[in-house]
Scaffold this motif. Sequence first.
Motif, PDB file in Angstrom:
ATOM      1  N   MET A   3       0.746  -1.625  -0.170  1.00  0.00           N
ATOM      2  CA  MET A   3      -0.025   0.150   0.253  1.00  0.00           C
ATOM      3  C   MET A   3       1.057   1.227  -0.422  1.00  0.00           C
ATOM      4  O   MET A   3       1.870   2.063   1.443  1.00  0.00           O
ATOM      5  N   LYS A   4       1.361   1.520  -0.820  1.00  0.00           N
ATOM      6  CA  LYS A   4       1.453   2.866  -1.679  1.00  0.00           C
ATOM      7  C   LYS A   4       0.633   4.306  -2.016  1.00  0.00           C
ATOM      8  O   LYS A   4      -0.171   3.859  -2.352  1.00  0.00           O
TER       9      LYS A   4
ATOM     10  N   ARG B  67       1.514   2.113   3.546  1.00  0.00           N
ATOM     11  CA  ARG B  67       2.794   2.105   4.539  1.00  0.00           C
ATOM     12  C   ARG B  67       4.197   2.511   4.520  1.00  0.00           C
ATOM     13  O   ARG B  67       5.024   2.998   4.563  1.00  0.00           O
ATOM     14  N   GLU B  68       4.037   2.911   3.227  1.00  0.00           N
ATOM     15  CA  GLU B  68       5.195   4.363   2.714  1.00  0.00           C
ATOM     16  C   GLU B  68       4.387   5.197   1.423  1.00  0.00           C
ATOM     17  O   GLU B  68       3.303   4.377   0.879  1.00  0.00           O
ATOM     18  N   VAL B  69       5.031   6.563   1.049  1.00  0.00           N
ATOM     19  CA  VAL B  69       4.596   7.281   0.470  1.00  0.00           C
ATOM     20  C   VAL B  69       5.718   8.181   0.164  1.00  0.00           C
ATOM     21  O   VAL B  69       7.095   8.137   0.602  1.00  0.00           O
ATOM     22  N   LEU B  70       5.596   8.672  -0.770  1.00  0.00           N
ATOM     23  CA  LEU B  70       6.395   9.492  -1.500  1.00  0.00           C
ATOM     24  C   LEU B  70       6.318  10.750  -1.866  1.00  0.00           C
ATOM     25  O   LEU B  70       4.742  11.213  -2.663  1.00  0.00           O
ATOM     26  N   ILE B  71       7.209  11.735  -1.840  1.00  0.00           N
ATOM     27  CA  ILE B  71       7.025  13.411  -1.299  1.00  0.00           C
ATOM     28  C   ILE B  71       7.271  13.936  -2.660  1.00  0.00           C
ATOM     29  O   ILE B  71       8.882  14.117  -2.481  1.00  0.00           O
TER      30      ILE B  71
ATOM     31  N   LEU C 287      -2.287   5.121  -4.235  1.00  0.00           N
ATOM     32  CA  LEU C 287      -3.190   6.121  -4.247  1.00  0.00           C
ATOM     33  C   LEU C 287      -2.074   7.701  -5.076  1.00  0.00           C
ATOM     34  O   LEU C 287      -0.653   7.066  -4.719  1.00  0.00           O
ATOM     35  N   ILE C 288      -3.257   7.964  -6.012  1.00  0.00           N
ATOM     36  CA  ILE C 288      -2.200   9.186  -5.926  1.00  0.00           C
ATOM     37  C   ILE C 288      -2.877  10.838  -5.399  1.00  0.00           C
ATOM     38  O   ILE C 288      -4.104  10.768  -5.241  1.00  0.00           O
TER      39      ILE C 288
END
Length: 245
Positions: free
Chosen positions: A1-2, A47-51, A107-108
Motif C-alpha cells: 500500500m503506497k 505503509r509508504e509514501v513518496l512526496i 494512491l495518487i
Amino acid sequence: MKAFLLSAGLGSRMGELTKSVPKCLLPIGGMPLLEIWLKLLEHHRIREVLINTHWLSEKVEQYIYKRKKLDKKNKLKINLTHESNLLGSAGTIWNNKNWIEDGEPFLILYADNLTNVNLTKMWQYHDSHGKEMTIGVFNTDLPKKCGIVNVDKDNTVIKFVEKPENPTTNLAAAGVYLTDKRILKYYAKELDYNKTLDLGFHVLPKMVNKMKAYLLNDILIDIGTPNSYKKARAAYSYMNKEFIN
C-alpha cells in the motif's frame, strides 16, 4: 500500500502566503497541511509514501527530517524526490515508476487539498470492481476549472475533460486516485518526458471506460487561493478528525 503525495506546486496564486512557506506547510488547525495528510495515511495503514518537492524544497526536507526523528512508532515510511524542474502530476508518476510494484495498487493524492477522505472504503471499492483506476469525484460549483467526469449507470467513467469550455456535468475529479502500473501504458510514446505531463490533460482522457468513479462524501477543499485557504481553516474546526490522534 503506497501513495504518491504530490506537493511540488509553486502556490503562485497564494501570493505572500507562499513567498517563504511552501503551500504544503501552510498551517491548518495548528499543524501543517502536509502533517494532516501524513496522519490520514497512517490512519488508513498506508505503509509508504513518496512526496515530490520543488518550491522551497529545503523546508519540506527539514520538516520531514524532524518528523522522522520524533516518530518513534515509524508507521509510515516517507520518501522524498526533488524535481529541479516541475514534472507535472503524470510526470512524477512516470519518473518514479520503478518505485511502484507490478500488480500492487497505489494512491495518487494532491497535497494541496484539505480532506478527511476515507481511503479504506475507497480502497475496498477499488478492489471490488477490477478496473484500472478508481477516481474520487465530488460535485463542484466551478466545473470549468476542474477535470469533469461523465459516468454511466454503473459509475464507469465514459468521458473525462480537463477544464472544459462547455461542461456537461458538475462531477469533478477530486485529486484522489487509486490505480496500478497499468496506468503507464496510457502515456503516449511520442511525448517528451522532459516536459510537464498532467494527469488530467495527458492521461485520464485516454482511460475512459477503464475507470470507475467514487463519490466522496467527505470534506474536500482545494487550497489554491487565499480565500479557499480561509475556508479550509474554517472547515477544519468541524471536520471529523479521528485520524489525527
